[in-house]
Design a protein around this motif. Structure first.
Motif, PDB file in Angstrom:
ATOM      1  N   GLY A 136       1.119  -1.299   0.302  1.00  0.00           N
ATOM      2  CA  GLY A 136      -0.246   0.189   0.035  1.00  0.00           C
ATOM      3  C   GLY A 136       0.752   1.669   0.129  1.00  0.00           C
ATOM      4  O   GLY A 136       1.635   1.069  -0.580  1.00  0.00           O
ATOM      5  N   GLY A 137       0.207   2.539   0.582  1.00  0.00           N
ATOM      6  CA  GLY A 137       0.820   3.913   0.641  1.00  0.00           C
ATOM      7  C   GLY A 137       1.388   4.114   2.033  1.00  0.00           C
ATOM      8  O   GLY A 137       1.091   3.277   2.556  1.00  0.00           O
ATOM      9  N   ASP A 138       1.937   5.736   1.398  1.00  0.00           N
ATOM     10  CA  ASP A 138       2.312   5.796   3.185  1.00  0.00           C
ATOM     11  C   ASP A 138       1.528   5.149   4.533  1.00  0.00           C
ATOM     12  O   ASP A 138       1.445   5.088   5.736  1.00  0.00           O
ATOM     13  CB  ASP A 138       2.929   7.167   3.276  1.00  0.00           C
ATOM     14  CG  ASP A 138       1.489   8.601   2.467  1.00  0.00           C
ATOM     15  OD1 ASP A 138       0.413   7.562   2.116  1.00  0.00           O
ATOM     16  OD2 ASP A 138       1.334   9.314   1.929  1.00  0.00           O
ATOM     17  N   GLY A 139       0.217   5.454   4.153  1.00  0.00           N
ATOM     18  CA  GLY A 139      -0.823   5.305   5.322  1.00  0.00           C
ATOM     19  C   GLY A 139      -1.351   3.856   5.759  1.00  0.00           C
ATOM     20  O   GLY A 139      -1.159   3.915   6.791  1.00  0.00           O
ATOM     21  N   SER A 140      -0.806   3.008   4.374  1.00  0.00           N
ATOM     22  CA  SER A 140      -0.984   1.623   5.195  1.00  0.00           C
ATOM     23  C   SER A 140       0.222   1.243   6.029  1.00  0.00           C
ATOM     24  O   SER A 140       0.128   0.407   7.208  1.00  0.00           O
ATOM     25  CB  SER A 140      -0.542   0.957   3.583  1.00  0.00           C
ATOM     26  OG  SER A 140      -2.406   1.377   3.162  1.00  0.00           O
ATOM     27  N   LEU A 165       3.278   7.786  -6.591  1.00  0.00           N
ATOM     28  CA  LEU A 165       4.827   7.991  -6.788  1.00  0.00           C
ATOM     29  C   LEU A 165       5.476   8.680  -5.047  1.00  0.00           C
ATOM     30  O   LEU A 165       6.428   9.358  -5.098  1.00  0.00           O
ATOM     31  CB  LEU A 165       5.805   8.492  -7.545  1.00  0.00           C
ATOM     32  CG  LEU A 165       6.979   7.751  -7.779  1.00  0.00           C
ATOM     33  CD1 LEU A 165       7.246   6.454  -7.753  1.00  0.00           C
ATOM     34  CD2 LEU A 165       7.542   8.552  -9.629  1.00  0.00           C
ATOM     35  N   ASP A 166       3.936   8.927  -4.616  1.00  0.00           N
ATOM     36  CA  ASP A 166       5.012   9.906  -2.882  1.00  0.00           C
ATOM     37  C   ASP A 166       5.718   9.319  -2.082  1.00  0.00           C
ATOM     38  O   ASP A 166       4.446   9.585  -0.761  1.00  0.00           O
ATOM     39  CB  ASP A 166       3.285  10.785  -2.733  1.00  0.00           C
ATOM     40  CG  ASP A 166       2.530   9.366  -2.186  1.00  0.00           C
ATOM     41  OD1 ASP A 166       2.574   8.404  -2.471  1.00  0.00           O
ATOM     42  OD2 ASP A 166       1.308  10.350  -2.041  1.00  0.00           O
ATOM     43  N   ILE A 167       6.672   8.307  -2.098  1.00  0.00           N
ATOM     44  CA  ILE A 167       6.846   7.875  -1.105  1.00  0.00           C
ATOM     45  C   ILE A 167       8.738   8.037  -1.324  1.00  0.00           C
ATOM     46  O   ILE A 167       9.243   7.624  -2.161  1.00  0.00           O
ATOM     47  CB  ILE A 167       6.520   6.090  -0.820  1.00  0.00           C
ATOM     48  CG1 ILE A 167       5.747   5.389  -1.103  1.00  0.00           C
ATOM     49  CG2 ILE A 167       7.609   5.178  -0.214  1.00  0.00           C
ATOM     50  CD1 ILE A 167       4.926   5.877  -0.528  1.00  0.00           C
ATOM     51  N   GLY A 220      -2.291  11.836  -8.698  1.00  0.00           N
ATOM     52  CA  GLY A 220      -1.441  11.880  -7.498  1.00  0.00           C
ATOM     53  C   GLY A 220      -1.636  12.130  -6.216  1.00  0.00           C
ATOM     54  O   GLY A 220      -0.665  12.833  -5.258  1.00  0.00           O
ATOM     55  N   ARG A 221      -2.429  13.072  -5.501  1.00  0.00           N
ATOM     56  CA  ARG A 221      -3.172  13.465  -4.621  1.00  0.00           C
ATOM     57  C   ARG A 221      -2.191  14.562  -4.352  1.00  0.00           C
ATOM     58  O   ARG A 221      -2.890  15.715  -5.278  1.00  0.00           O
ATOM     59  CB  ARG A 221      -2.710  12.170  -3.487  1.00  0.00           C
ATOM     60  CG  ARG A 221      -3.551  12.003  -1.852  1.00  0.00           C
ATOM     61  CD  ARG A 221      -3.322  11.550  -0.818  1.00  0.00           C
ATOM     62  NE  ARG A 221      -3.251  10.149  -1.716  1.00  0.00           N
ATOM     63  CZ  ARG A 221      -4.673   9.294  -1.179  1.00  0.00           C
ATOM     64  NH1 ARG A 221      -5.254  10.806  -0.502  1.00  0.00           N
ATOM     65  NH2 ARG A 221      -4.604   8.938  -1.399  1.00  0.00           N
ATOM     66  N   ASN A 222      -1.095  14.544  -3.398  1.00  0.00           N
ATOM     67  CA  ASN A 222      -0.679  16.021  -3.304  1.00  0.00           C
ATOM     68  C   ASN A 222       0.636  16.424  -4.113  1.00  0.00           C
ATOM     69  O   ASN A 222       1.569  17.163  -4.041  1.00  0.00           O
ATOM     70  CB  ASN A 222      -0.713  16.579  -2.255  1.00  0.00           C
ATOM     71  CG  ASN A 222      -1.920  16.227  -1.243  1.00  0.00           C
ATOM     72  OD1 ASN A 222      -2.888  17.387  -2.370  1.00  0.00           O
ATOM     73  ND2 ASN A 222      -1.495  15.561   0.311  1.00  0.00           N
TER      74      ASN A 222
HETATM   75 MG   LIG Z   1      -1.413   7.563   0.118  1.00  0.00          MG
END
Ligand SMILES: [Mg+2]
Ligand SMILES: Nc1ncnc2c1ncn2[C@@H]1O[C@H](COP(=O)(O)OP(=O)(O)OP(=O)(O)O)[C@@H](O)[C@H]1O
Ligand SMILES: O=P(O)(O)OC[C@H]1O[C@](O)(CO)[C@@H](O)[C@@H]1O
Length: 328
Positions: free
Chosen positions: A105-109, A132-134, A174-176
């Motif tokens: 998952g992403g950063d929240g996960s 790609l925000d990691i 891309g969210r932020n």
């Molecule tokens: Mg995220």
């Protein structure tokens, strides 16, 4: 060397991303190759709390590497953000004999993965997000497919934009983060690329660019706009009013999250899935897998979450030079 775990659980969490299935397949098959049992946890942390857990074998992951989405389904789960939810999740893992967990998952996960690791469940996280925000990795599972989908969509919008001699504002996800916007902006030869990390909200400058493009005979004006800036419909109305050039906004939306993964997403996700199992077999926990300088790396989850990431300034400068080369 003997394995430090006996049963691996795998889940996908947050927004789905093409290539997640390839990662699941690699986790399952690598675990089986190492003599481990595998359990699939469906619907992310929600499914964990609801004990939606299935046994998986090599055939459970047949015929999925080419499929978008995630066969394990995914979810966003508020309850798992609470200490009680996390405690319950760790107890359920223990109840099902899951002593190693792969979270895709992403950063929240990753936050959830870190909490489970702290509660004694050996956990490794894989970066699965189109955004790609990691910060700890140059590659995330799904970005390559998503950016190619967006690029193809923008090529199509460009055809009709040219035919009608219009300005088109195309909003990408891309969210932020502005990675999809920047890559598409370059790949599609956009006249303006608006990314969250650099946008100065100077719409007058964009309007001047459009007027100048028209004066030198350009038949369209493509603006790629990042979701984090948004307001594409409002921007279209203001631009049309100020330039007299017919302007349309296209928000590409969730099509960017689906579709058959590219070769890059299939191969890197497979490699990351196998690597996650290797880490768990060695007794590692609380790690995030990343891809840097042409190879796989892993970091402490907390350390990874604290890292900062910015758009590559050189790539951004190149995008500016190339999009402005016909302008004065
Ligand atoms: Mg995220
Ligand atoms: N601080 C936290 N503690 C525990 N769990 C968390 C925390 N933050 C997020 N999670 C869990 O992770 C889930 C997914 O997080 P989020 O919605 O931020 O997506 P993501 O993993 O960053 O993926 P993407 O951004 O690609 O959609 C949340 O719904 C929640 O269950
Ligand atoms: O599918 P949802 O919940 O609307 O989430 C959309 C968000 O998820 C992503 O597609 C992936 O994080 C973002 O680009 C977007 O902002």
């Amino acid at each position: 060397m003997s394995n430090k775990v006996s049963t691996i659980g795998v889940l996908t969490s947050g927004g789905d991303a093409p290539g997640m299935n390839a990662a699941i397949r690699a986790v399952v098959r690598t675990a089986i190759a190492n003599g481990l049992k595998v359990k699939g946890i469906r619907r992310g942390y929600s499914g964990l709390l609801e004990e939606d857990i299935i046994d998986m074998d090599a055939s459970s992951v047949s015929d999925i590497i080419q499929r978008g989405g995630t066969i394990l389904y995914t979810a966003r789960c508020l309850e798992f953000k609470t200490p009680e939810g996390q405690q319950k999740g760790a107890e359920i893992c223990r109840k099902h004999g899951i002593d190693g967990l792969v979270v895709i998952g992403g950063d929240g996960s990753f936050q959830g993965a870190r909490k489970l690791a702290n509660l004694g469940i050996n956990t490794v996280a894989l970066p699965g997000t189109i955004d790609l925000d990691i910060a700890c990795t140059d590659y995330t599972i799904g970005f390559d497919t998503a950016v190619n989908t967006a690029m193809e969509a923008i090529d199509k919008v460009r055809d009709t934009s040219t035919s009608h001699e219009r300005c088109s504002i195309i909003e990408v996800m891309g969210r932020n983060a502005g990675y999809i916007a920047l890559w598409c902006g370059i790949a599609n030869g956009a006249e303006d690329i608006l990314i969250t990390e650099r946008y100065d909200h100077d719409e007058a400058k964009i309007i001047e660019n459009i007027k100048h493009s028209r004066s030198i005979g350009k038949k369209h004006h493509i603006i790629v706009n990042a979701e984090g800036i948004g307001d594409s419909n409002g921007m279209a109305k203001r631009i049309e009013a100020a330039t007299g050039m017919e302007t349309r906004a296209t928000i590409i939306g969730h099509i960017q999250r689906g579709g058959s993964p590219t070769c890059i997403d299939r191969v890197y996700a497979s490699e990351m899935g196998a690597y996650a199992v290797d880490l768990l077999c060695k007794g590692e926990s609380n790690r995030v897998v990343g891809y840097r300088s042409g190879g796989l790396v892993d970091y402490d989850i907390q350390e990874a979450l604290e890292m900062q990431k910015d758009i590559d300034q050189y790539l951004y400068d190149v995008s500016r030079t190339l999009s402005r080369s016909l302008q004065s």
